[in-house]
Design an enzyme around this catalytic site. Sequence first.
Site, PDB file in Angstrom:
ATOM      1  N   ARG A  53     -11.404   3.233  12.622  1.00 44.95           N
ATOM      2  CA  ARG A  53     -12.220   2.754  13.742  1.00 44.95           C
ATOM      3  C   ARG A  53     -11.889   3.453  15.055  1.00 44.95           C
ATOM      4  O   ARG A  53     -12.699   3.440  15.985  1.00 44.95           O
ATOM      5  CB  ARG A  53     -12.019   1.237  13.920  1.00 44.95           C
ATOM      6  CG  ARG A  53     -12.693   0.414  12.840  1.00 44.95           C
ATOM      7  CD  ARG A  53     -12.230  -1.010  12.873  1.00 44.95           C
ATOM      8  NE  ARG A  53     -10.771  -1.074  12.755  1.00 44.95           N
ATOM      9  CZ  ARG A  53     -10.070  -2.193  12.645  1.00 44.95           C
ATOM     10  NH1 ARG A  53     -10.686  -3.355  12.638  1.00 44.95           N
ATOM     11  NH2 ARG A  53      -8.766  -2.159  12.544  1.00 44.95           N
ATOM     12  N   LYS A 152      -1.184   0.151  -4.748  1.00 47.29           N
ATOM     13  CA  LYS A 152      -0.711  -1.224  -4.795  1.00 47.29           C
ATOM     14  C   LYS A 152      -0.777  -1.819  -3.383  1.00 47.29           C
ATOM     15  O   LYS A 152      -0.704  -1.048  -2.410  1.00 47.29           O
ATOM     16  CB  LYS A 152       0.714  -1.287  -5.323  1.00 47.29           C
ATOM     17  CG  LYS A 152       1.757  -0.757  -4.331  1.00 47.29           C
ATOM     18  CD  LYS A 152       3.147  -1.151  -4.698  1.00 47.29           C
ATOM     19  CE  LYS A 152       4.083  -0.877  -3.554  1.00 47.29           C
ATOM     20  NZ  LYS A 152       5.455  -1.156  -3.738  1.00 47.29           N
ATOM     21  N   HIS A 182       2.783   5.513  -7.031  1.00 45.13           N
ATOM     22  CA  HIS A 182       3.239   6.843  -6.613  1.00 45.13           C
ATOM     23  C   HIS A 182       4.502   7.280  -7.348  1.00 45.13           C
ATOM     24  O   HIS A 182       4.822   8.465  -7.380  1.00 45.13           O
ATOM     25  CB  HIS A 182       3.404   6.923  -5.086  1.00 45.13           C
ATOM     26  CG  HIS A 182       4.590   6.201  -4.568  1.00 45.13           C
ATOM     27  ND1 HIS A 182       4.561   4.884  -4.217  1.00 45.13           N
ATOM     28  CD2 HIS A 182       5.860   6.624  -4.368  1.00 45.13           C
ATOM     29  CE1 HIS A 182       5.769   4.531  -3.802  1.00 45.13           C
ATOM     30  NE2 HIS A 182       6.569   5.549  -3.886  1.00 45.13           N
ATOM     31  N   LYS A 186       6.215  11.399  -9.051  1.00 42.45           N
ATOM     32  CA  LYS A 186       7.521  12.020  -8.781  1.00 42.45           C
ATOM     33  C   LYS A 186       7.867  13.012  -9.895  1.00 42.45           C
ATOM     34  O   LYS A 186       7.642  12.739 -11.072  1.00 42.45           O
ATOM     35  CB  LYS A 186       8.614  10.948  -8.701  1.00 42.45           C
ATOM     36  CG  LYS A 186       8.554  10.109  -7.432  1.00 42.45           C
ATOM     37  CD  LYS A 186       9.672   9.072  -7.451  1.00 42.45           C
ATOM     38  CE  LYS A 186       9.558   8.114  -6.293  1.00 42.45           C
ATOM     39  NZ  LYS A 186      10.099   8.634  -5.040  1.00 42.45           N
ATOM     40  N   GLU A 220      16.962  -0.161  -2.545  1.00 44.04           N
ATOM     41  CA  GLU A 220      16.568   0.335  -1.224  1.00 44.04           C
ATOM     42  C   GLU A 220      17.664  -0.044  -0.240  1.00 44.04           C
ATOM     43  O   GLU A 220      18.231  -1.142  -0.337  1.00 44.04           O
ATOM     44  CB  GLU A 220      15.253  -0.301  -0.790  1.00 44.04           C
ATOM     45  CG  GLU A 220      14.086   0.045  -1.703  1.00 44.04           C
ATOM     46  CD  GLU A 220      12.818  -0.672  -1.291  1.00 44.04           C
ATOM     47  OE1 GLU A 220      12.068  -0.082  -0.506  1.00 44.04           O
ATOM     48  OE2 GLU A 220      12.596  -1.809  -1.718  1.00 44.04           O
ATOM     49  N   ASP A 239       6.341  -6.835  -5.637  1.00 45.14           N
ATOM     50  CA  ASP A 239       6.309  -5.588  -4.872  1.00 45.14           C
ATOM     51  C   ASP A 239       6.862  -4.406  -5.674  1.00 45.14           C
ATOM     52  O   ASP A 239       6.395  -3.281  -5.522  1.00 45.14           O
ATOM     53  CB  ASP A 239       7.123  -5.768  -3.573  1.00 45.14           C
ATOM     54  CG  ASP A 239       6.885  -4.645  -2.580  1.00 45.14           C
ATOM     55  OD1 ASP A 239       5.716  -4.242  -2.425  1.00 45.14           O
ATOM     56  OD2 ASP A 239       7.854  -4.172  -1.965  1.00 45.14           O
ATOM     57  N   HIS A 244       6.426  -0.325 -10.141  1.00 45.47           N
ATOM     58  CA  HIS A 244       7.340   0.818 -10.317  1.00 45.47           C
ATOM     59  C   HIS A 244       8.342   0.613 -11.464  1.00 45.47           C
ATOM     60  O   HIS A 244       8.535   1.483 -12.302  1.00 45.47           O
ATOM     61  CB  HIS A 244       8.132   1.095  -9.043  1.00 45.47           C
ATOM     62  CG  HIS A 244       7.272   1.238  -7.822  1.00 45.47           C
ATOM     63  ND1 HIS A 244       6.078   1.909  -7.828  1.00 45.47           N
ATOM     64  CD2 HIS A 244       7.434   0.791  -6.562  1.00 45.47           C
ATOM     65  CE1 HIS A 244       5.554   1.870  -6.616  1.00 45.47           C
ATOM     66  NE2 HIS A 244       6.348   1.196  -5.825  1.00 45.47           N
TER      67      HIS A 244
HETATM   68  P1  NAP Z   1      -2.114   0.961   8.001  1.00 47.70           P
HETATM   69  O1  NAP Z   1      -1.082   1.807   8.663  1.00 47.70           O
HETATM   70  O2  NAP Z   1      -2.327  -0.420   8.498  1.00 47.70           O
HETATM   71  O3  NAP Z   1      -3.492   1.759   8.078  1.00 47.70           O
HETATM   72  C1  NAP Z   1      -4.747   1.164   7.830  1.00 47.70           C
HETATM   73  C2  NAP Z   1      -5.850   2.131   8.181  1.00 47.70           C
HETATM   74  O4  NAP Z   1      -7.098   1.477   7.977  1.00 47.70           O
HETATM   75  C3  NAP Z   1      -5.823   2.605   9.628  1.00 47.70           C
HETATM   76  O5  NAP Z   1      -6.250   3.954   9.655  1.00 47.70           O
HETATM   77  C4  NAP Z   1      -6.884   1.719  10.286  1.00 47.70           C
HETATM   78  O6  NAP Z   1      -7.382   2.385  11.420  1.00 47.70           O
HETATM   79  C5  NAP Z   1      -7.902   1.636   9.156  1.00 47.70           C
HETATM   80  N1  NAP Z   1      -8.783   0.480   9.247  1.00 47.70           N
HETATM   81  C6  NAP Z   1      -8.449  -0.826   9.279  1.00 47.70           C
HETATM   82  N2  NAP Z   1      -9.555  -1.600   9.347  1.00 47.70           N
HETATM   83  C7  NAP Z   1     -10.627  -0.755   9.371  1.00 47.70           C
HETATM   84  C8  NAP Z   1     -12.031  -0.955   9.426  1.00 47.70           C
HETATM   85  N3  NAP Z   1     -12.611  -2.153   9.489  1.00 47.70           N
HETATM   86  N4  NAP Z   1     -12.816   0.142   9.426  1.00 47.70           N
HETATM   87  C9  NAP Z   1     -12.264   1.378   9.381  1.00 47.70           C
HETATM   88  N5  NAP Z   1     -10.938   1.615   9.287  1.00 47.70           N
HETATM   89  C10 NAP Z   1     -10.125   0.551   9.288  1.00 47.70           C
HETATM   90  O7  NAP Z   1      -1.843   0.829   6.431  1.00 47.70           O
HETATM   91  P2  NAP Z   1      -0.999   1.811   5.488  1.00 47.70           P
HETATM   92  O8  NAP Z   1       0.428   1.430   5.557  1.00 47.70           O
HETATM   93  O9  NAP Z   1      -1.381   3.222   5.778  1.00 47.70           O
HETATM   94  O10 NAP Z   1      -1.506   1.385   4.035  1.00 47.70           O
HETATM   95  C11 NAP Z   1      -2.761   1.745   3.520  1.00 47.70           C
HETATM   96  C12 NAP Z   1      -2.873   1.252   2.073  1.00 47.70           C
HETATM   97  O11 NAP Z   1      -1.882   1.861   1.286  1.00 47.70           O
HETATM   98  C13 NAP Z   1      -2.678  -0.246   1.914  1.00 47.70           C
HETATM   99  O12 NAP Z   1      -3.461  -0.690   0.844  1.00 47.70           O
HETATM  100  C14 NAP Z   1      -1.209  -0.365   1.569  1.00 47.70           C
HETATM  101  O13 NAP Z   1      -0.938  -1.529   0.846  1.00 47.70           O
HETATM  102  C15 NAP Z   1      -1.044   0.869   0.699  1.00 47.70           C
HETATM  103  N6  NAP Z   1       0.332   1.386   0.667  1.00 47.70           N
HETATM  104  C16 NAP Z   1       0.915   1.900   1.784  1.00 47.70           C
HETATM  105  C17 NAP Z   1       2.194   2.421   1.713  1.00 47.70           C
HETATM  106  C18 NAP Z   1       2.862   3.038   2.910  1.00 47.70           C
HETATM  107  O14 NAP Z   1       3.917   3.649   2.733  1.00 47.70           O
HETATM  108  N7  NAP Z   1       2.319   2.917   4.091  1.00 47.70           N
HETATM  109  C19 NAP Z   1       2.892   2.402   0.497  1.00 47.70           C
HETATM  110  C20 NAP Z   1       2.275   1.875  -0.635  1.00 47.70           C
HETATM  111  C21 NAP Z   1       0.995   1.369  -0.531  1.00 47.70           C
HETATM  112  P3  NAP Z   1      -8.075   1.624  12.654  1.00 47.70           P
HETATM  113  O15 NAP Z   1      -7.253   0.408  12.955  1.00 47.70           O
HETATM  114  O16 NAP Z   1      -8.106   2.664  13.730  1.00 47.70           O
HETATM  115  O17 NAP Z   1      -9.447   1.295  12.201  1.00 47.70           O
END
Ligand code: NAP
Length: 492
Positions: A53, A152, A182, A186, A220, A239, A244
């Site tokens: 957004r 996940k 993920h 690995k 961890e 989790d 994993h």
């Molecule tokens: P995050 O940092 O909260 O990022 C979410 C993204 O979605 C942001 O780019 C946000 O940008 C966008 N977004 C949210 N609402 C939106 C909307 N209505 N329209 C358009 N864009 C929207 O989350 P994340 O940590 O990257 O995780 C993403 C996914 O990967 C999740 O399902 C999480 O469970 C999974 N995951 C993440 C990790 C990790 O290491 N981070 C690991 C395993 C799994 P704006 O707010 O600018 O819109």
Amino acid sequence: MKNPNSAETTNPFDFVLFGGTGDLSLRKLLPALYFRHCEGQLADDGRIICIARSDLDTEGFRSMINTKVRQHIPDEHFSQSSWDEFAQRVFYMPIDLSTIDGYDELGKMLEGREDIARIFYLSVAPTLFATICEKVREAGLITEQSRVALEKPLGRDQDSANEINDQLAEAFSESQIFRIDHYLGKETVQNLLALRFGNALFEPLWRRERISDVQITIAESLGVGTRGGFYDQTGALRDMVQNHLLQLLVILAMEPPVSVDPDAVRDEKIKVLRALKPLVGLDAVENTVRGQYKAGAYASGAVPGYLENETVPDDSTTETFVAIRAEIESWRWAGVPFYLRTGKHMESKLTEIIINFRKVPHSIYETADGFNTPNQLVIRLQPEESIRMRIYVKAWGDDMQLQPVHLNMDFNDVFQKRQMIAYERLCIDIIRGNQTLFMRRDEVDAAWAWIDPIREAWEKHNVVPKSYTAGTMGPAAANALISKEGRKWYED
Ligand code: NAP
């Protein structure tokens, strides 16, 4: 389909990255795509279309990633000219994914490119998964060459996972869905497959007659940090174990697949999940340990306990640690315990698999340790990747005294090049449409079917987590779980 192991470039593609400004995209996905670009693996006509957004245009987004992605690429692997080329592939569209308008805009961007691979990567909160799938379908954006990738958590139990999978199935066929764990990207996890099925040496030993027990640890060193609110609703069982840990167990225990064809591999994986002995009621209570970290200290300083984290409710009974004694009911594995454990704020960051072989049936030699430490295969996934085999040799000297030593193989020494991060392999496989390293719907379902009764038993029998000091390897009860069978967790 192209060989997923080849260094060949992909076919042209549009990689639509929903959540392009988020943590996962900036820290892992965009660096992974950059590295593959540097290796010449991305087709010249391959676009990465990032969506969120935030009110940016493509130039603004490129300048943002110039700092925020760049910081996750080590200097020794960064090339300014490659980065400049890579940035030209990257586009940005500000869209609120919860409304239909933006999808029409996206449609215009994708128009005329219906015959190439089109990836919808959902790097957004799971609450948006269903909306996005529905809206890309309504906007007519799903082509034959489309795929959807998601991470996940895939639900929080079997029912909610089914609901998500039903929603995905309304828009995409199973062959278009890439469910990511993920860990499977690995190198060492793929090396487990190579070790088992690329060598004749291990297969005759890989069974109950030769193996006494298996231990898998994912430790961890970090706590929950600012993610306490999310984590408290989840806990270590959901989790880490459901995905994993079970994926590692399955790869270790599966029968040899007839080929690397995605379904040949996944057909064997699912058999292991279905053969896991159910842990229900008191059986679950006896064969599991829940833990929660309390304040402790590392060399770097003191850390607060889980309940002291301000994003966590004061009376939380969520586990930050779990240990499980699992069994697989099959001819190959009957009676061999698989000890699993994972936790936050443990002694160090470590992922390790230990295969303990049985003792010699009759000892004709003296050893300092009475053959108490049998042959052992130690496969370490992190922090560094290595394989070690523990064997007995005769110690130099005039008597026949045996001593255990290690045959060591450190992947860094052997390959001496940058190790791919898991998402590089996964992104390329998604672009190519190779599903071998992704979870099929029935796998996710079978994993939850095994996990749910454990959680239900904890609730029914009021099993509250035992506390452990941050910086240690978990509660004493986890040692008791394994020592009651005369064993102990492997320690380096
Ligand atoms: P995050 O940092 O909260 O990022 C979410 C993204 O979605 C942001 O780019 C946000 O940008 C966008 N977004 C949210 N609402 C939106 C909307 N209505 N329209 C358009 N864009 C929207 O989350 P994340 O940590 O990257 O995780 C993403 C996914 O990967 C999740 O399902 C999480 O469970 C999974 N995951 C993440 C990790 C990790 O290491 N981070 C690991 C395993 C799994 P704006 O707010 O600018 O819109």
